[in-house]
Structure formats: C-alpha cells, structure tokens
Design an enzyme around this catalytic site. Structure first.
Site, mmCIF file in Angstrom:
data_model
loop_
_atom_site.group_PDB
_atom_site.id
_atom_site.type_symbol
_atom_site.label_atom_id
_atom_site.label_comp_id
_atom_site.label_asym_id
_atom_site.label_seq_id
_atom_site.Cartn_x
_atom_site.Cartn_y
_atom_site.Cartn_z
ATOM 1 C CB ILE A 29 -1.033 0.002 1.161
ATOM 2 C CG1 ILE A 29 -2.119 1.039 0.914
ATOM 3 C CG2 ILE A 29 -0.398 0.193 2.510
ATOM 4 C CD1 ILE A 29 -2.922 0.828 -0.332
ATOM 5 N NE ARG A 52 10.394 -3.900 9.100
ATOM 6 C CZ ARG A 52 9.930 -5.135 8.961
ATOM 7 N NH1 ARG A 52 9.714 -5.863 10.025
ATOM 8 N NH2 ARG A 52 9.663 -5.614 7.772
ATOM 9 C CE1 TYR A 71 9.428 1.879 8.697
ATOM 10 C CE2 TYR A 71 8.824 0.669 10.665
ATOM 11 C CZ TYR A 71 8.933 0.739 9.291
ATOM 12 O OH TYR A 71 8.548 -0.308 8.509
ATOM 13 C CG HIS A 110 -1.761 0.689 11.958
ATOM 14 N ND1 HIS A 110 -2.997 0.477 11.378
ATOM 15 C CD2 HIS A 110 -0.861 0.271 11.033
ATOM 16 C CE1 HIS A 110 -2.839 -0.020 10.163
ATOM 17 N NE2 HIS A 110 -1.556 -0.175 9.941
ATOM 18 C CE LYS A 160 -7.794 -1.919 5.671
ATOM 19 N NZ LYS A 160 -7.023 -2.956 4.940
ATOM 20 C CG ASP A 194 -6.334 -6.835 5.470
ATOM 21 O OD1 ASP A 194 -5.363 -6.198 5.888
ATOM 22 O OD2 ASP A 194 -6.579 -6.954 4.257
HETATM 23 N N1 LIG Z 1 -6.129 1.336 2.038
HETATM 24 C C1 LIG Z 1 -5.926 0.233 1.351
HETATM 25 O O1 LIG Z 1 -6.449 0.035 0.250
HETATM 26 C C2 LIG Z 1 -5.002 -0.809 1.889
HETATM 27 C C3 LIG Z 1 -4.552 -1.832 1.054
HETATM 28 C C4 LIG Z 1 -3.639 -2.745 1.566
HETATM 29 C C5 LIG Z 1 -3.233 -2.659 2.882
HETATM 30 N N2 LIG Z 1 -3.713 -1.653 3.674
HETATM 31 C C6 LIG Z 1 -3.265 -1.539 5.079
HETATM 32 O O2 LIG Z 1 -1.919 -1.079 5.073
HETATM 33 C C7 LIG Z 1 -1.153 -1.755 6.061
HETATM 34 C C8 LIG Z 1 0.036 -2.413 5.361
HETATM 35 O O3 LIG Z 1 -0.437 -3.375 4.469
HETATM 36 P P1 LIG Z 1 0.424 -3.859 3.191
HETATM 37 O O4 LIG Z 1 -0.502 -4.704 2.386
HETATM 38 O O5 LIG Z 1 1.069 -2.714 2.549
HETATM 39 O O6 LIG Z 1 1.467 -4.790 3.924
HETATM 40 P P2 LIG Z 1 2.885 -5.244 3.383
HETATM 41 O O7 LIG Z 1 2.907 -5.267 1.902
HETATM 42 O O8 LIG Z 1 3.219 -6.461 4.140
HETATM 43 O O9 LIG Z 1 3.848 -4.055 3.840
HETATM 44 C C9 LIG Z 1 3.953 -3.663 5.172
HETATM 45 C C10 LIG Z 1 5.258 -2.928 5.362
HETATM 46 O O10 LIG Z 1 5.324 -2.558 6.732
HETATM 47 C C11 LIG Z 1 6.661 -2.574 7.165
HETATM 48 N N3 LIG Z 1 6.711 -3.256 8.470
HETATM 49 C C12 LIG Z 1 6.941 -2.653 9.647
HETATM 50 N N4 LIG Z 1 6.889 -3.506 10.661
HETATM 51 C C13 LIG Z 1 6.651 -4.709 10.120
HETATM 52 C C14 LIG Z 1 6.521 -6.002 10.667
HETATM 53 N N5 LIG Z 1 6.631 -6.241 11.985
HETATM 54 N N6 LIG Z 1 6.265 -7.024 9.819
HETATM 55 C C15 LIG Z 1 6.149 -6.816 8.504
HETATM 56 N N7 LIG Z 1 6.272 -5.594 7.929
HETATM 57 C C16 LIG Z 1 6.527 -4.547 8.728
HETATM 58 C C17 LIG Z 1 7.485 -3.259 6.095
HETATM 59 O O11 LIG Z 1 8.254 -2.246 5.488
HETATM 60 P P3 LIG Z 1 9.819 -2.178 5.766
HETATM 61 O O12 LIG Z 1 10.277 -3.605 5.781
HETATM 62 O O13 LIG Z 1 10.330 -1.425 4.607
HETATM 63 O O14 LIG Z 1 10.026 -1.499 7.065
HETATM 64 C C18 LIG Z 1 6.486 -3.768 5.083
HETATM 65 O O15 LIG Z 1 6.917 -3.615 3.772
HETATM 66 C C19 LIG Z 1 -2.098 -2.729 6.749
HETATM 67 O O16 LIG Z 1 -2.539 -2.177 7.960
HETATM 68 C C20 LIG Z 1 -3.258 -2.878 5.782
HETATM 69 O O17 LIG Z 1 -4.507 -3.094 6.410
HETATM 70 C C21 LIG Z 1 -4.568 -0.735 3.194
#
Ligand SMILES: NC(=O)c1ccc[n+]([C@@H]2O[C@H](COP(=O)([O-])OP(=O)(O)OC[C@H]3O[C@@H](n4cnc5c(N)ncnc54)[C@H](OP(=O)(O)O)[C@@H]3O)[C@@H](O)[C@H]2O)c1
Length: 353
Positions: free
Chosen positions: A36, A58, A79, A100, A118, A199
């Site tokens: 996202i 990170r 961060y 979050h 969210k 989610d």
């Molecule tokens: N609004 C929307 O349409 C939408 C769509 C998808 C997701 N989301 C929300 O956005 C958030 C992230 O989702 P995502 O799909 O982007 O997830 P993702 O692809 O897994 O990415 C999450 C990122 O968070 C960082 N991170 C920090 N602490 C972490 C941990 N303990 N474990 C894993 N990653 C960690 C990592 O970045 P670094 O490794 O670079 O630090 C990772 O790349 C969620 O809360 C989800 O509900 C919203």
C-alpha cells in the site's frame, strides 16, 4: 524601474501567500515500503500541492530502493529518523495493523500530522489512546479509510440523502478473496493482526455506517477461525431498529467478491467494488437504470484521501469533517464487539492485560 516594482510586488504577494499557507506544498513522509505504501506513493506523486519528501523502512536498502523508484529526496533505514525530520508535515503510516499505534505515537510525539492505514489499530482501546494523544499534542490524525473520499461513494451517499431510493431497507456488502493458507503471511498471522475482519471486514462495516451515519442497534455474527487462529471468513448482520438489515461479509480464504447493494423501498443502488468505486448505478423498482455515476480516477483513487489531508492541514483542522475520529472509534468498537463474540483475541491483547 517599473519592472523592478512589479517583481517586488510579485515577491511580496508570494511571501504573503506562503505565510498564509496557501502556496505551501505539504511535505509527506511514508513509513513502510510494502504494497500500500507503493500505491499511495503513486497517488502522491500525481499531486501538485504536495511533495513526497521522505520514506522510511526498517532497512536502509529497501528505503533507498523505494526512494529511487519514486524520486524521493530522503530515505531512512529507521522509522524514528523520519518521524524526527523537521522538514516533514505529515506521515502516512503503512505498516501492519499491529504497528499502527506505535508508529502513530512516534509521529505525534514529534508533532507530525498522521494519516494511519486501516484498521486504525487492532482494538478500540488503542484507537482511543491515539485519539487522546492527538488531542493532547494538537496534531492532525485520520484513518486512511480512502473509500469514504471516492467521488462515486460520495454520490451514492447523496442519492440516499436525497431520497432517490426512498427508505433504506437493506444493505449488502462483501469484501473477500482467496489467499492460499500461509501462516507467515500477515493476513494469516495473529501476531500481525491477521484475519478477514480487521483487514477487509472493516470496509463493509465503515461503508454501512458511513452511508447511514449511524451504528447498528444489534449485531449477529459468526466466523470460521482457521488453523492459525484468525478469522478466515465471517458473516455479520447489523440490525437497525427501524427495520433495516445490513448483511456484511468478509474473507481471506474465499473469493466472495466486493460489491455493494443498497436497497430502498423506491429503488436500488449497485456499486461494483464499493471499496475502490469509480462508478455507481441507481435503479428504480422496475430494475431500470435511471442514473449512473462514472468518472475515472485522477490517479489511482488514493489521491482523494491525500487531498483531504492536505486541505485539512492548510485549514489548520485537527481532524477531517469527512472522516471524523469519532466514526473511526465507533467502528473499532463494533469490531471489538464482533471479535469478542467469536472469542478472537490477538497476542498483543493478552500481553496488554
Ligand atoms: N487502504 C488500502 O487500500 C489498503 C490496502 C492494503 C493494505 N492496507 C493496510 O496497510 C497496512 C500495510 O499493508 P500492506 O498490504 O502494505 O502490507 P505489506 O505489503 O506487508 O507491507 C507492510 C510494510 O510494513 C513494514 N513493516 C513494519 N513492521 C513490520 C513487521 N513487523 N512485519 C512486517 N512488515 C513490517 C514493512 O516495510 P519495511 O520492511 O520497509 O520497514 C512492510 O513492507 C495494513 O494495515 C493494511 O490493512 C490498506
């Protein structure tokens, strides 16, 4: 001489406008480099009144790669460093749900405005905590429930308010897909707040309360809790005393679609992919389409919530009137109630007690 006067006058006007924050480009930072974060970065890059000034991961290399991809001036492998950067106005928190609260607190402690993905947090207690912190530090805070800012969904709400479908009797909304079981993936991992409700279930729930401007009087629900102890599928019924049902469902293990139907005594509204809608259709009771809204996104749809944040910051608002914190809190309370009826508790919640 005349030309010099014009230049001085122009410079003075620009200085005054900048002083009034009218010309100031809002400087965004992003925490996280996942899926996202990438989508949101594309939206920010399409906008003229703001800049994507920094990204943090990170990991140094991941941050640098992300920065190179989007031509972002600064990248941090920490961060905290981004949160402390004095040249950032607002931070987009794009990390897993369970992080979050910690990230929002880190940013607000450093006087940064926050747009937090969210679900806002994993439960209402944490939501209340960060809302109180935003008030205490007098910083802007908003849940990134982007669907509420999409023009198609705003039109749907207008149709309802204008009485185009008469009295609302029923809402049906689902959001679910099939992701092969993988206990290490964040969606199946309870330590990262996995499960369908938090989610994707958050979408039909907030869509319903957004359209009706009220919480239900009664909730009935059931969930299939899988091997990793998160809800893989759920069905939720909201009952409103004035004889209205909302039939909501979400899934991470079954392809159940993502459409919404709003049924009134005078007509029906159909919204394909309601959570990312750029169109909606209004039908009369004879199933004849009487109005259609259709408008391509300027970028990818996430620019509308970003524009709202920019507007609020320029106007000195601490929350968005279109997505008030009270609504986020109320939706989080509904999800707490639903989860509690299933006995689904996240590891962090055991630790908190
Ligand atoms: N609004 C929307 O349409 C939408 C769509 C998808 C997701 N989301 C929300 O956005 C958030 C992230 O989702 P995502 O799909 O982007 O997830 P993702 O692809 O897994 O990415 C999450 C990122 O968070 C960082 N991170 C920090 N602490 C972490 C941990 N303990 N474990 C894993 N990653 C960690 C990592 O970045 P670094 O490794 O670079 O630090 C990772 O790349 C969620 O809360 C989800 O509900 C919203």
């Amino acid at each position: 001489m005349y030309n010099n006067c014009i230049v001085i006058l122009y410079d003075n006007i620009i200085t005054v406008l900048k002083g009034m924050n009218i010309m100031k480009k809002i400087r965004w930072g992003i925490l996280g480099t996942g899926s996202i974060a990438t989508i949101f970065a594309k939206a920010l890059k399409s906008m003229e009144d703001c800049t994507l000034a920094a990204v943090a991961s990170r990991n140094d290399i991941r941050a640098k790669e992300f920065a190179d991809k989007f031509e972002i001036a600064k990248s941090y492998g920490d961060y905290k460093k981004l949160a402390e950067d004095p040249d950032i106005d607002v931070v987009y928190v794009a990390v897993p749900h369970t992080e979050h609260k910690k990230m929002a607190r880190l940013c607000m402690r450093n006087k940064k405005a926050v747009l937090c993905e969210k679900p806002f947090t994993i439960n209402s207690r944490d939501t209340e905590e960060i809302i109180n912190m935003a008030k205490e530090h007098k910083v802007f805070l908003m849940e990134a429930m982007w669907s509420k800012f999409l023009p198609a969904n705003l039109r749907v709400k207008e149709w309802i308010k204008e009485g185009k479908i008469g009295k609302v009797l029923h809402i049906k909304a689902s959001f679910g897909f099939r992701l092969e079981y993988d206990p290490t993936h964040r969606l199946y991992n309870p330590s990262l707040g996995g499960g369908a409700l938090l989610d994707v279930g958050v979408y039909p729930i907030s869509y319903t309360t957004f359209l009706l401007d009220k919480a239900p009087d009664k909730i009935i629900s059931s969930a299939l809790i899988g091997a990793s102890n998160v809800d893989e599928q759920n069905v939720i019924v909201f009952q409103y005393n004035d004889s209205l049902f909302a039939n909501l469902s979400s899934a991470i293990a079954a392809e159940i679609g993502d459409d919404a139907l709003i049924v009134g005594d005078k007509g029906i509204i159909r919204v394909n992919k309601f959570w990312m809608a750029n169109s909606a259709k209004l039908y009369d009771n004879n199933n004849k389409c009487i109005e259609e809204y259709k408008e391509p996104f300027k970028a990818n749809g996430y620019e509308y919530e970003a524009a709202e944040v920019n507007r609020c910051l320029r106007e000195g608002l601490l929350e968005s009137p279109l997505n008030p914190l009270q609504d986020t809190l109320s939706n989080m309370k509904l999800m707490d109630e639903i989860r509690s009826s299933w006995g689904l508790v996240y590891p962090q919640e055991y630790e908190d007690n």
